[in-house]
Design a protein around this motif. Structure first.
Motif, mmCIF file in Angstrom:
data_model
loop_
_atom_site.group_PDB
_atom_site.id
_atom_site.type_symbol
_atom_site.label_atom_id
_atom_site.label_comp_id
_atom_site.label_asym_id
_atom_site.label_seq_id
_atom_site.Cartn_x
_atom_site.Cartn_y
_atom_site.Cartn_z
ATOM 1 N N LEU A 1 75.925 -29.462 35.437
ATOM 2 C CA LEU A 1 77.255 -29.335 34.825
ATOM 3 C C LEU A 1 77.201 -29.725 33.354
ATOM 4 N N PHE A 2 76.544 -30.829 33.075
ATOM 5 C CA PHE A 2 76.424 -31.292 31.694
ATOM 6 C C PHE A 2 75.686 -30.258 30.851
ATOM 7 N N LYS A 3 74.560 -29.752 31.352
ATOM 8 C CA LYS A 3 73.791 -28.751 30.604
ATOM 9 C C LYS A 3 74.616 -27.491 30.375
ATOM 10 N N LEU A 4 75.350 -27.040 31.399
ATOM 11 C CA LEU A 4 76.200 -25.860 31.234
ATOM 12 C C LEU A 4 77.311 -26.100 30.222
ATOM 13 N N SER A 5 77.778 -27.325 30.124
ATOM 14 C CA SER A 5 78.846 -27.624 29.163
ATOM 15 C C SER A 5 78.353 -27.500 27.719
ATOM 16 N N LEU A 6 77.056 -27.556 27.523
ATOM 17 C CA LEU A 6 76.487 -27.448 26.184
ATOM 18 C C LEU A 6 76.281 -26.000 25.751
ATOM 19 N N HIS A 7 76.364 -25.082 26.722
ATOM 20 C CA HIS A 7 76.170 -23.647 26.465
ATOM 21 C C HIS A 7 77.314 -22.883 27.112
ATOM 22 N N GLU A 8 77.618 -21.728 26.590
ATOM 23 C CA GLU A 8 78.701 -20.931 27.165
ATOM 24 C C GLU A 8 78.359 -20.485 28.587
ATOM 25 N N SER A 9 77.131 -20.018 28.776
ATOM 26 C CA SER A 9 76.700 -19.611 30.112
ATOM 27 C C SER A 9 75.183 -19.666 30.172
ATOM 28 N N ALA A 10 74.651 -19.565 31.372
ATOM 29 C CA ALA A 10 73.203 -19.588 31.585
ATOM 30 C C ALA A 10 72.918 -18.908 32.909
ATOM 31 N N LEU B 1 68.448 -22.297 33.730
ATOM 32 C CA LEU B 1 68.878 -23.668 33.974
ATOM 33 C C LEU B 1 67.792 -24.439 34.730
ATOM 34 N N ALA B 2 67.184 -23.814 35.719
ATOM 35 C CA ALA B 2 66.103 -24.451 36.472
ATOM 36 C C ALA B 2 64.935 -24.786 35.547
ATOM 37 N N ARG B 3 64.574 -23.858 34.671
ATOM 38 C CA ARG B 3 63.490 -24.110 33.703
ATOM 39 C C ARG B 3 63.855 -25.277 32.795
ATOM 40 N N ASP B 4 65.067 -25.246 32.266
ATOM 41 C CA ASP B 4 65.523 -26.286 31.347
ATOM 42 C C ASP B 4 65.512 -27.663 32.006
ATOM 43 N N LEU B 5 65.871 -27.723 33.277
ATOM 44 C CA LEU B 5 65.944 -28.992 33.998
ATOM 45 C C LEU B 5 64.656 -29.311 34.764
ATOM 46 N N VAL C 1 72.524 -12.960 37.074
ATOM 47 C CA VAL C 1 73.759 -13.662 37.409
ATOM 48 C C VAL C 1 73.943 -14.801 36.415
ATOM 49 N N GLN C 2 75.045 -14.746 35.690
ATOM 50 C CA GLN C 2 75.375 -15.783 34.714
ATOM 51 C C GLN C 2 76.187 -16.876 35.388
ATOM 52 N N LEU C 3 75.988 -18.106 34.946
ATOM 53 C CA LEU C 3 76.753 -19.255 35.425
ATOM 54 C C LEU C 3 77.730 -19.660 34.333
ATOM 55 N N ARG C 4 78.935 -19.993 34.746
ATOM 56 C CA ARG C 4 79.946 -20.414 33.794
ATOM 57 C C ARG C 4 80.778 -21.514 34.421
ATOM 58 N N LEU C 5 81.104 -22.524 33.636
ATOM 59 C CA LEU C 5 81.977 -23.588 34.125
ATOM 60 C C LEU C 5 83.407 -23.076 34.234
#
Length: 169
Positions: free
Chosen positions: A56-65, A70-74, A106-110
């Motif tokens: 959630l925190f990582k997604l909040s820093l970007h519009e979408s992923a 996200l898995a790579r980043d984390l 598939v894009q993820l968005r908060l």
């Protein structure tokens, strides 16, 4: 960056005398575990676990992923990331949207609620990190950051030198 030795590694550790309590890696893992445990304890009041609040925190820093990005980043596997995202999606914090350009993506968005909950994370992390650094001076904090960055750069140089594809830890 200058090398302190002509061969890789400065010889600080010897295999016959390696003690976990004196290992940089062991100590960094213990610090990370303490930070995660403290943050988890504070974020549990919002029904969040580490596997949920970090994406959630990582997604909040970007519009979408994407899940894969996200898995790579984390530094986790996509299957674990998918399970975590299933949980936060069920809570109404994240939505998955198929790309109109490439249907395989598939894009993820908060969601608005996801943005609200993600905004709870930075104050908790700042509090926990500041607690772990409570008796450090500003200069010591900056030195620690510099040393950790240097270790990461050394790890990246080793990875490139050895031609491995694994990300530097």
């Amino acid at each position: 960056m200058t090398s302190r030795s002509s061969s890789p590694g400065a010889g600080f550790y010897q295999p016959c005398h390696l003690v976990p309590e004196e290992s940089v890696g062991y100590l960094m893992r213990r610090v990370m575990s303490s930070i995660r445990t403290q943050a988890d304890a504070q974020l549990a009041a919002h029904d969040l676990t580490y596997a949920q609040w970090l994406p959630l925190f990582k997604l909040s820093l970007h519009e979408s992923a994407t899940v894969a990005a996200l898995a790579r980043d984390l530094e986790t596997d996509p299957a674990s990331m998918t399970r975590s995202l299933d949980r936060v999606e069920a809570k109404g914090l994240v939505v998955r949207e198929r790309s109109t350009v490439d249907r395989r993506v598939v894009q993820l968005r908060l969601t608005p609620e996801g943005q609200r909950v993600a905004a709870l994370v930075p104050p908790v992390l700042a509090d926990v990190l500041n607690g772990h650094l409570s008796d450090f001076s500003h200069d010591e904090w900056q030195t620690l950051l510099g040393l950790l960055r240097r270790m990461l750069a050394n790890g990246e140089a080793l990875r490139q030198q050895r031609g491995t594809d694994a990300p530097a830890a």
